[in-house]
Design a protein around this motif. Structure first.
Motif, PDB file in Angstrom:
ATOM      1  N   ALA A 143       3.335 -22.818  10.127  1.00 58.49           N
ATOM      2  CA  ALA A 143       3.339 -22.200   9.440  1.00 58.49           C
ATOM      3  C   ALA A 143       2.486 -20.798  10.234  1.00 58.49           C
ATOM      4  N   LYS A 144       1.073 -20.916  10.703  1.00 63.93           N
ATOM      5  CA  LYS A 144       0.772 -20.642  11.700  1.00 63.93           C
ATOM      6  C   LYS A 144       1.266 -20.141  13.215  1.00 63.93           C
ATOM      7  N   MET A 145       1.875 -21.223  13.399  1.00 63.48           N
ATOM      8  CA  MET A 145       2.771 -20.859  14.461  1.00 63.48           C
ATOM      9  C   MET A 145       3.972 -20.099  14.342  1.00 63.48           C
ATOM     10  N   GLN A 146       4.613 -19.717  12.950  1.00 62.04           N
ATOM     11  CA  GLN A 146       5.256 -19.346  12.716  1.00 62.04           C
ATOM     12  C   GLN A 146       4.938 -17.367  12.848  1.00 62.04           C
ATOM     13  N   MET A 147       3.824 -16.941  11.997  1.00 59.74           N
ATOM     14  CA  MET A 147       3.004 -16.235  12.062  1.00 59.74           C
ATOM     15  C   MET A 147       2.515 -15.071  13.230  1.00 59.74           C
ATOM     16  N   ASP A 148       1.942 -15.954  14.293  1.00 58.62           N
ATOM     17  CA  ASP A 148       1.363 -15.646  15.547  1.00 58.62           C
ATOM     18  C   ASP A 148       1.026 -15.817  16.032  1.00 58.62           C
ATOM     19  N   TYR A 149       1.348 -17.578  16.276  1.00 58.75           N
ATOM     20  CA  TYR A 149       1.269 -18.740  17.638  1.00 58.75           C
ATOM     21  C   TYR A 149       0.189 -18.459  17.570  1.00 58.75           C
ATOM     22  N   GLY A 150      -0.966 -18.620  16.545  1.00 64.70           N
ATOM     23  CA  GLY A 150      -2.117 -18.868  17.012  1.00 64.70           C
ATOM     24  C   GLY A 150      -3.485 -17.950  17.342  1.00 64.70           C
TER      25      GLY A 150
END
Ligand SMILES: Cc1ncc(COP(=O)(O)O)c(C=O)c1O
Ligand SMILES: Cc1ncc(COP(=O)(O)O)c(C=O)c1O
Lengths: 486, 486
Positions: free
Chosen positions: B356-363
């Protein structure tokens, strides 16, 4: 004092005619029992053999289910002693919850998911030639400038608290200045700094768009944008492109007055096709959108990378009616690891997005913001860009030469005026899936066009940004030989 | 060739008995006309006087509506020439869309919203004494260490692409090592690096919890967590605390089997009360949660700031059944501007959150990650923490002394063993709202307890972390005088 725990009784069977695979039904069944408290911690499951009989399935099916439940931490599989419930309340929430990931793997892109995961993993393989990667060659990193900027930061930063909601003022001022050269004249209140352009999309999707709204996009387009929109519960509608960009007139019949729609476009050096929208098409598109009250998200991730001429001004620069939200990013030019992007829009819209951003993560890293601000203000970014564009231009020219030399009989392609990408479409006789596997054996990693598209195609995305000219040539040659080998 | 635009005809009137204020109804009305295309760009609105008559309202009401519509960019208010529709499609989406902000300003915290915004603004006033601010004194920033770390980064970082999904391995390794001293023994696969603990909460809320689930929290508690949970459509249920922390037994009757529930707790140096949960209470709470299958989010933002003794181990350290998701943060110890936090949980949960984090802002920013990793690995962070805790302990002791001296007749308070906060509860005769305004006139900014609570209270949050001992003493003295003045 240990409480005796009754052995688990099972009188349930998986349904064999359901869409959900049997092993998943078993996982779900166990999770539900544990979640409801019916099966307590410490209770033992029957042996795998017994369960296979009870459920009337193969041992191997039971085995898969048990493995997954063990990896979740819901049961512990001490062999011999039998399998015991250990519970893991958080993991219990996993198998049931319709998650982001599930949303993403549903819909259009379901079939591509396997290939995608494969590519993501293969990118970390040593000695693999990444012919389609959407990332700048790490060797182009401006080491000297970087050292200078960080040295400066090391003494200049004397403290920091939580930053301003819209982003550090110094950076927003620098972005305002920077955007002027692209014909975008705004003030600091029109800018929101985000953790990359992807987060900007996430903010817009979750905060400006109603669930069920339609997003028109180019087809094919930037993969993560599609995943993002889908995760936010938006409908996607892909519109094809010609040489001049998006064929906007095809949107016409598909706008339903009853629901809200927006357009997401990458007009300059599009990902993945490398197409740049012509000036005439830009004007027509703007007129069309004004007439149809269709707001635009303009993704300018590759806007700053035009090698041949710079006359392709963003849509935002001819936007008198607040139709366009512009997204910028430092990822494709400088360093994705900075996680710096920005949105340009009218003040109340920026205010709203800024509020939401504060809710989500309090703003982007101050350190990243200050570093990028220093790059911009010192003029280092501009002079670095000049060099970068020269290098990329050379690589593009080399790429086109290589293609002419080796692929004239095999495929067709476009000539991009900037960015990273060339869209290579194979002749009828060639199957992309087949090439992918064969290329992989030769240590060449391809990005099949299907990943980015709404329908099957026979293209691949070529990137000339990741490999040096020689490396590129070698890989392209290998690939051609392989194709002719057939 | 200009198309003649018909003058706008209005036959509509606002309803005067609605909950929605009349000026908002007018804004909505105009927006709807423009959005539907009924009123085209360039069309002119009647004069304000005419509209006042048409709508049967005061000129001032029209004026407010026109001002707001102008600020949205939907009409342009060239005075004299009359008001013209200029449209602004994105801004048109604002007034209607049920937004994050609206969600936040609804429910429990609606009334506090005004006070909150006021505080947020006043914090930027010069020469104001911030007696309740939840931020470390910026003057405690470890300048020398910072310079050393950044100098190192300036030559060591030679490039960076997109980072690993879970966060840079080097940092996750350093966090694994760091968490051991708190009795948490995990591996790098159990750790997800986030852009602050707040983002971790956001990820959990949007990815693990069903809309409509109940979140049990301490009452009062960390304000932004409440806003976050509400924004995600979760129900809140505040549980009071005694001296030993959360009175968990009060949850019992409120758990409904039909819906999923979780517990969010800040067991150590709680925000805003400064209460630390006793060891016995921790054990009891864990037993209770296991028995009731109630998963726990443990917020450890102030875990590392125990001055008096370190025996209060996180719940996570006694979590054998995967009940607890632990959140850590660099914000309260080192620098909120780094935006570095982390989640500790079982592998499949971390995997899901990472996706989900990768979906949101790539880290999170690689630069921030590497800087914090270097702080941890070099031992700088540990030795800095030793000093910081000494300073904070001194400030806490000073704060308690000041309170004893000046407030014994006016209020009661607790003695925190660490963190930032003291919870000061006034005697019956004193009204917090009244004090707030009067203190403000003396340039003292207070954080009224109501902001953090589910119900009215007569407390304020005192922070001893933001002001130096002398500054604190002076402000507290002024405040006491002001109260006795009454
Ligand atoms: C068109 C486009 N927009 C946005 C992004 C993501 O940018 P960022 O790293 O700023 O989130 C990419 C990266 O691949 C891209 O191709
Ligand atoms: C209890 C608690 N958790 C989390 C946070 C936010 O931390 P971060 O800056 O890491 O998002 C705060 C900040 O006030 C806090 O008080």
């Amino acid at each position: 004092m240990m409480k005796r725990i009754d052995p688990i009784q099972i009188n349930w069977k998986p349904a064999k005619n359901k869409v959900i695979p049997v092993y998943k039904q078993i996982i779900q069944y166990v999770c539900d029992r544990v979640a409801s408290g019916e099966w307590v911690i410490g209770a033992r499951l029957p042996s795998q053999r017994t369960m296979a009989k009870l459920f009337n399935v193969n041992r191997s099916t039971i085995s898969i289910a048990i493995d997954e439940l063990t990896s979740y931490g819901i049961i512990s599989g001490k062999s011999g002693a039998g399998t015991q419930i250990v519970s893991n309340t958080w993991a219990l929430m996993l198998p049931t919850k319709p998650s982001w990931k599930k949303l993403i793997s549903s819909g259009y892109f379901q079939e591509n998911n396997y290939r995608l995961q494969q590519i993501n993993q293969l990118e970390f393989e040593p000695n693999i030639a990444r012919l389609g990667t959407g990332e700048l060659d790490l060797r182009l990193f401006p080491q000297k400038m970087w050292t200078e900027v960080l040295q400066k930061m090391s003494t200049e930063i004397t403290s920091w608290g939580y930053a301003e909601p819209l982003g550090i003022l110094e950076l927003r001022e620098a972005i305002v200045e920077h955007m002027r050269q692209f014909g975008i004249n705004v003030s600091t209140e029109n800018i929101l700094v985000t953790s990359g352009a992807l987060q900007a999309l996430q903010l817009i999707a979750s905060c400006m768009l109603k669930e069920g709204s339609t997003v028109f996009t180019e087809a094919p387009t930037y993969l993560k944008s599609l995943q993002m929109f889908q995760s936010a519960g938006l409908k996607l509608n892909g519109i094809t492109m010609d040489h001049d960009g998006l064929e906007y007139w095809k949107i016409k019949n598909q706008i339903k007055n009853s629901e809200s729609s927006i357009l997401y476009t990458i007009p300059t050096n599009q990902n993945p096709t490398g197409i740049t929208m012509s000036d005439i098409r830009r004007k027509e598109l703007m007129d069309f959108c004004i007439k149809n009250r269709l707001p635009i998200i303009e993704d300018g991730a590759y806007q700053e990378l035009c090698f041949d001429n710079d006359q392709f001004k963003p849509l935002k620069s001819i936007d008198d009616n607040g139709m366009v939200m512009y997204l910028g990013s430092a990822s494709k030019t400088l360093a994705p690891g900075l996680r710096i992007g920005w949105v340009i829009a009218s003040k109340p819209v920026i205010q709203r997005l800024g509020d939401a951003k504060m809710q989500m993560d309090y703003g982007a890293s101050s350190l990243s913001q200050l570093v990028f601000a220093e790059f911009l203000k010192s003029g280092k970014y501009s002079s670095y860009l000049v060099d970068l564009k020269k290098t990329l231009k050379k690589r593009r020219d080399n790429a086109l030469e290589c293609l002419t030399k080796y692929f004239s009989q095999l495929a067709t392609w476009n000539k991009p005026i900037g960015g990273f990408y060339i869209w290579l479409t194979f002749n009828e006789s060639i199957e992309v899936d087949d090439i992918f596997e064969r290329a992989l054996k030769k240590k060449i990693l391809l990005n099949p066009g299907d990943i980015y598209d709404f329908k099957h195609n026979r293209s691949i995305r070529i990137s000339f940004a990741y490999l040096e000219c020689d490396e590129f040539k070698e890989s392209i040659k290998k690939l051609a030989l392989l194709l002719m080998d057939k």
